[in-house]
Scaffold this motif. Sequence first.
Motif, PDB file in Angstrom:
ATOM      1  N   MET A 114       0.835  -1.208   0.000  1.00 17.23           N
ATOM      2  CA  MET A 114       0.000   0.000   0.000  1.00 17.23           C
ATOM      3  C   MET A 114       0.868   1.256   0.000  1.00 17.23           C
ATOM      4  SD  MET A 114      -3.032  -1.236   2.594  1.00 17.23           S
ATOM      5  CE  MET A 114      -3.731   0.388   2.774  1.00 17.23           C
ATOM      6  N   GLU A 115       1.969   1.251   0.764  1.00 19.31           N
ATOM      7  CA  GLU A 115       2.880   2.399   0.786  1.00 19.31           C
ATOM      8  C   GLU A 115       3.523   2.609  -0.581  1.00 19.31           C
ATOM      9  OE1 GLU A 115       5.576   1.528   3.966  1.00 19.31           O
ATOM     10  OE2 GLU A 115       4.170   2.170   5.519  1.00 19.31           O
ATOM     11  N   GLU A 116       3.908   1.515  -1.239  1.00 20.70           N
ATOM     12  CA  GLU A 116       4.511   1.626  -2.568  1.00 20.70           C
ATOM     13  C   GLU A 116       3.503   2.172  -3.578  1.00 20.70           C
ATOM     14  OE1 GLU A 116       5.975  -2.301  -3.371  1.00 20.70           O
ATOM     15  OE2 GLU A 116       7.711  -2.068  -2.056  1.00 20.70           O
ATOM     16  N   GLN A 117       2.246   1.716  -3.492  1.00 19.55           N
ATOM     17  CA  GLN A 117       1.212   2.215  -4.395  1.00 19.55           C
ATOM     18  C   GLN A 117       0.954   3.698  -4.152  1.00 19.55           C
ATOM     19  OE1 GLN A 117      -2.128  -0.326  -3.675  1.00 19.55           O
ATOM     20  NE2 GLN A 117      -1.285  -2.043  -4.854  1.00 19.55           N
ATOM     21  N   GLU A 118       0.906   4.100  -2.890  1.00 20.07           N
ATOM     22  CA  GLU A 118       0.696   5.502  -2.548  1.00 20.07           C
ATOM     23  C   GLU A 118       1.846   6.360  -3.056  1.00 20.07           C
ATOM     24  OE1 GLU A 118      -1.250   8.782  -1.259  1.00 20.07           O
ATOM     25  OE2 GLU A 118      -2.044   6.743  -1.267  1.00 20.07           O
TER      26      GLU A 118
END
Length: 103
Positions: free
Chosen positions: A74-78
């Motif tokens: 999720m952090e990478e997508q954000e």
Amino acid sequence: MTTPVKRITMSKPFCALAGVGPYAIAKANEVYEDMALRGRRLVSKMTREAAQEFQETAHELEDLSRTARRTQEMEEQEKARETAAQTPATQTPARSRAAATRA
């Protein structure tokens, strides 16, 4: 798995000197067998409990690992969304370099 029960045997001269009769020897064998059985039950119970605790801990670690992977994804997508939002869609990297060199 049962282990063979060790019988306590004493020589007749020893029994005569110690004043130990066949009843005492039979009683000692019963006590020994009882203690051995209790010991095996205790070891079995502790082994089961340890295995169960190990299994529960393994499941908890799997859950933590799964949660950590989801959080990282999720952090990478954000981060990718933020990067995409910062780069204007009309300017490609080559055009932005050309515009920077003209200015």
